[in-house]
Design a protein around this motif. Structure first.
Motif, PDB file in Angstrom:
ATOM      1  N   GLY A   7      51.963  54.086  48.987  1.00 40.16           N
ATOM      2  CA  GLY A   7      51.830  52.883  48.169  1.00 40.16           C
ATOM      3  C   GLY A   7      52.631  51.710  48.659  1.00 40.16           C
ATOM      4  O   GLY A   7      52.557  50.625  48.106  1.00 40.16           O
ATOM      5  N   GLU A   8      53.414  51.878  49.704  1.00 37.23           N
ATOM      6  CA  GLU A   8      54.271  50.804  50.209  1.00 37.23           C
ATOM      7  C   GLU A   8      53.650  50.059  51.387  1.00 37.23           C
ATOM      8  O   GLU A   8      54.083  48.996  51.736  1.00 37.23           O
ATOM      9  CB  GLU A   8      55.622  51.379  50.639  1.00 37.23           C
ATOM     10  N   GLY A   9      52.629  50.632  52.001  1.00 38.05           N
ATOM     11  CA  GLY A   9      52.057  50.033  53.196  1.00 38.05           C
ATOM     12  C   GLY A   9      50.977  49.015  52.898  1.00 38.05           C
ATOM     13  O   GLY A   9      50.756  48.613  51.762  1.00 38.05           O
ATOM     14  N   ILE A  10      50.304  48.616  53.945  1.00 43.40           N
ATOM     15  CA  ILE A  10      49.199  47.687  53.791  1.00 43.40           C
ATOM     16  C   ILE A  10      47.902  48.468  53.696  1.00 43.40           C
ATOM     17  O   ILE A  10      47.842  49.646  54.009  1.00 43.40           O
ATOM     18  CB  ILE A  10      49.138  46.681  54.963  1.00 43.40           C
ATOM     19  N   ALA A  11      46.870  47.777  53.262  1.00 45.96           N
ATOM     20  CA  ALA A  11      45.549  48.388  53.158  1.00 45.96           C
ATOM     21  C   ALA A  11      44.507  47.390  53.631  1.00 45.96           C
ATOM     22  O   ALA A  11      44.690  46.178  53.528  1.00 45.96           O
ATOM     23  CB  ALA A  11      45.263  48.795  51.714  1.00 45.96           C
ATOM     24  N   LEU A  12      43.430  47.927  54.156  1.00 48.77           N
ATOM     25  CA  LEU A  12      42.292  47.125  54.582  1.00 48.77           C
ATOM     26  C   LEU A  12      41.110  47.512  53.703  1.00 48.77           C
ATOM     27  O   LEU A  12      40.758  48.692  53.624  1.00 48.77           O
ATOM     28  CB  LEU A  12      41.967  47.391  56.057  1.00 48.77           C
ATOM     29  N   LEU A  13      40.533  46.534  53.022  1.00 47.82           N
ATOM     30  CA  LEU A  13      39.361  46.754  52.186  1.00 47.82           C
ATOM     31  C   LEU A  13      38.136  46.335  52.982  1.00 47.82           C
ATOM     32  O   LEU A  13      38.119  45.260  53.588  1.00 47.82           O
ATOM     33  CB  LEU A  13      39.465  45.915  50.909  1.00 47.82           C
ATOM     34  N   HIS A  14      37.127  47.177  52.995  1.00 49.99           N
ATOM     35  CA  HIS A  14      35.859  46.872  53.654  1.00 49.99           C
ATOM     36  C   HIS A  14      34.761  46.983  52.608  1.00 49.99           C
ATOM     37  O   HIS A  14      34.481  48.075  52.110  1.00 49.99           O
ATOM     38  CB  HIS A  14      35.620  47.860  54.803  1.00 49.99           C
ATOM     39  N   GLU A  97      47.585  45.385  45.728  1.00 54.61           N
ATOM     40  CA  GLU A  97      46.704  44.220  45.575  1.00 54.61           C
ATOM     41  C   GLU A  97      45.283  44.531  46.006  1.00 54.61           C
ATOM     42  O   GLU A  97      44.317  44.119  45.376  1.00 54.61           O
ATOM     43  CB  GLU A  97      47.245  43.047  46.397  1.00 54.61           C
ATOM     44  N   VAL A  98      45.157  45.278  47.099  1.00 55.81           N
ATOM     45  CA  VAL A  98      43.829  45.620  47.614  1.00 55.81           C
ATOM     46  C   VAL A  98      43.102  46.540  46.634  1.00 55.81           C
ATOM     47  O   VAL A  98      41.910  46.376  46.391  1.00 55.81           O
ATOM     48  CB  VAL A  98      43.939  46.243  49.022  1.00 55.81           C
ATOM     49  N   VAL A  99      43.817  47.471  46.034  1.00 59.96           N
ATOM     50  CA  VAL A  99      43.198  48.378  45.063  1.00 59.96           C
ATOM     51  C   VAL A  99      42.679  47.585  43.862  1.00 59.96           C
ATOM     52  O   VAL A  99      41.570  47.835  43.373  1.00 59.96           O
ATOM     53  CB  VAL A  99      44.191  49.476  44.620  1.00 59.96           C
ATOM     54  N   GLU A 101      41.702  44.460  43.869  1.00 58.81           N
ATOM     55  CA  GLU A 101      40.545  43.697  44.321  1.00 58.81           C
ATOM     56  C   GLU A 101      39.317  44.584  44.506  1.00 58.81           C
ATOM     57  O   GLU A 101      38.187  44.134  44.373  1.00 58.81           O
ATOM     58  CB  GLU A 101      40.862  42.982  45.630  1.00 58.81           C
ATOM     59  N   ALA A 102      39.520  45.848  44.805  1.00 55.90           N
ATOM     60  CA  ALA A 102      38.410  46.770  45.043  1.00 55.90           C
ATOM     61  C   ALA A 102      37.710  47.211  43.765  1.00 55.90           C
ATOM     62  O   ALA A 102      36.580  47.711  43.823  1.00 55.90           O
ATOM     63  CB  ALA A 102      38.933  48.006  45.776  1.00 55.90           C
ATOM     64  N   GLU A 103      38.334  46.992  42.635  1.00 58.04           N
ATOM     65  CA  GLU A 103      37.774  47.470  41.375  1.00 58.04           C
ATOM     66  C   GLU A 103      36.365  46.926  41.155  1.00 58.04           C
ATOM     67  O   GLU A 103      36.121  45.729  41.238  1.00 58.04           O
ATOM     68  CB  GLU A 103      38.673  47.046  40.211  1.00 58.04           C
ATOM     69  N   GLY A 104      35.434  47.830  40.919  1.00 62.80           N
ATOM     70  CA  GLY A 104      34.067  47.461  40.657  1.00 62.80           C
ATOM     71  C   GLY A 104      33.241  47.139  41.891  1.00 62.80           C
ATOM     72  O   GLY A 104      32.092  46.734  41.783  1.00 62.80           O
ATOM     73  N   ARG A 105      33.808  47.287  43.070  1.00 63.60           N
ATOM     74  CA  ARG A 105      33.112  46.983  44.318  1.00 63.60           C
ATOM     75  C   ARG A 105      32.717  48.266  45.032  1.00 63.60           C
ATOM     76  O   ARG A 105      33.353  49.294  44.872  1.00 63.60           O
ATOM     77  CB  ARG A 105      34.006  46.150  45.228  1.00 63.60           C
ATOM     78  N   HIS A 106      31.713  48.188  45.830  1.00 59.96           N
ATOM     79  CA  HIS A 106      31.252  49.293  46.675  1.00 59.96           C
ATOM     80  C   HIS A 106      31.962  49.112  48.014  1.00 59.96           C
ATOM     81  O   HIS A 106      31.519  48.345  48.865  1.00 59.96           O
ATOM     82  CB  HIS A 106      29.728  49.202  46.816  1.00 59.96           C
ATOM     83  N   CYS A 107      33.113  49.792  48.168  1.00 56.73           N
ATOM     84  CA  CYS A 107      33.943  49.522  49.343  1.00 56.73           C
ATOM     85  C   CYS A 107      34.731  50.747  49.793  1.00 56.73           C
ATOM     86  O   CYS A 107      34.827  51.727  49.076  1.00 56.73           O
ATOM     87  CB  CYS A 107      34.899  48.380  49.054  1.00 56.73           C
ATOM     88  N   ASN A 108      35.265  50.632  50.984  1.00 55.57           N
ATOM     89  CA  ASN A 108      36.210  51.593  51.522  1.00 55.57           C
ATOM     90  C   ASN A 108      37.579  50.934  51.551  1.00 55.57           C
ATOM     91  O   ASN A 108      37.672  49.718  51.765  1.00 55.57           O
ATOM     92  CB  ASN A 108      35.860  51.977  52.966  1.00 55.57           C
ATOM     93  N   ILE A 109      38.619  51.715  51.348  1.00 57.31           N
ATOM     94  CA  ILE A 109      39.990  51.222  51.498  1.00 57.31           C
ATOM     95  C   ILE A 109      40.677  52.112  52.508  1.00 57.31           C
ATOM     96  O   ILE A 109      40.689  53.327  52.365  1.00 57.31           O
ATOM     97  CB  ILE A 109      40.774  51.254  50.176  1.00 57.31           C
ATOM     98  N   TYR A 110      41.232  51.486  53.523  1.00 56.94           N
ATOM     99  CA  TYR A 110      42.000  52.196  54.549  1.00 56.94           C
ATOM    100  C   TYR A 110      43.459  51.810  54.374  1.00 56.94           C
ATOM    101  O   TYR A 110      43.773  50.652  54.138  1.00 56.94           O
ATOM    102  CB  TYR A 110      41.532  51.782  55.954  1.00 56.94           C
ATOM    103  N   THR A 111      44.373  52.762  54.464  1.00 53.31           N
ATOM    104  CA  THR A 111      45.787  52.465  54.266  1.00 53.31           C
ATOM    105  C   THR A 111      46.597  52.780  55.502  1.00 53.31           C
ATOM    106  O   THR A 111      46.255  53.669  56.277  1.00 53.31           O
ATOM    107  CB  THR A 111      46.380  53.260  53.087  1.00 53.31           C
ATOM    108  N   ALA A 112      47.668  52.006  55.676  1.00 57.67           N
ATOM    109  CA  ALA A 112      48.580  52.235  56.816  1.00 57.67           C
ATOM    110  C   ALA A 112      50.003  52.249  56.295  1.00 57.67           C
ATOM    111  O   ALA A 112      50.319  51.678  55.294  1.00 57.67           O
ATOM    112  CB  ALA A 112      48.423  51.153  57.854  1.00 57.67           C
TER     113      ALA A 112
END
Length: 112
Positions: A7-14, A97-99, A101-112
């Motif tokens: 939960g401390e890293g960054i995430a990429l939303l696609h 923040e990315v999580v 923003e992803a709410e209700g979207r059809h997406c993948n979340i990648y975390t680092a």
């Protein structure tokens, strides 16, 4: 034992609905970092189009190398792969923040 997602890293939303599969993120990553052509730090994977509820659906998935994404984000919180995406299908930032923003979207979340 280390948690898989701390939960401390960054995430990429696609966003799968907004991605056009243009390979712009792949080109942006290579342009930014100038890595050799025998390496892939960001890759777009295209699936064969298929029909869902009578509508043709295309489906593209990005495959980022997240330790590279974390280094890039530390250098610039608005990297070229995100700002140059014509479909505005990518977002990067803190995982929480990315999580949201992803709410209700059809997406993948990648975390680092």
């Amino acid at each position: 034992m280390k948690k898989r997602v701390d939960g401390e890293g960054i995430a990429l939303l696609h966003d799968l609905d907004d991605c056009t599969g243009c390979y712009g993120c792949e080109a942006a990553c290579r342009e930014t970092w100038r890595y050799p052509y025998d390496e892939d730090w960001m890759r777009v994977l295209r699936r064969t189009p298929f029909v869902v509820d009578g509508k043709l659906r295309t489906y593209h998935v990005v495959a980022p190398v997240l330790d590279k994404c974390a280094a890039c984000y530390a250098k610039d919180p608005n990297p070229l792969c995100v700002t140059g995406c014509p479909g505005q299908a990518l977002r990067i930032g803190p995982l929480a923040e990315v999580v949201k923003e992803a709410e209700g979207r059809h997406c993948n979340i990648y975390t680092a």
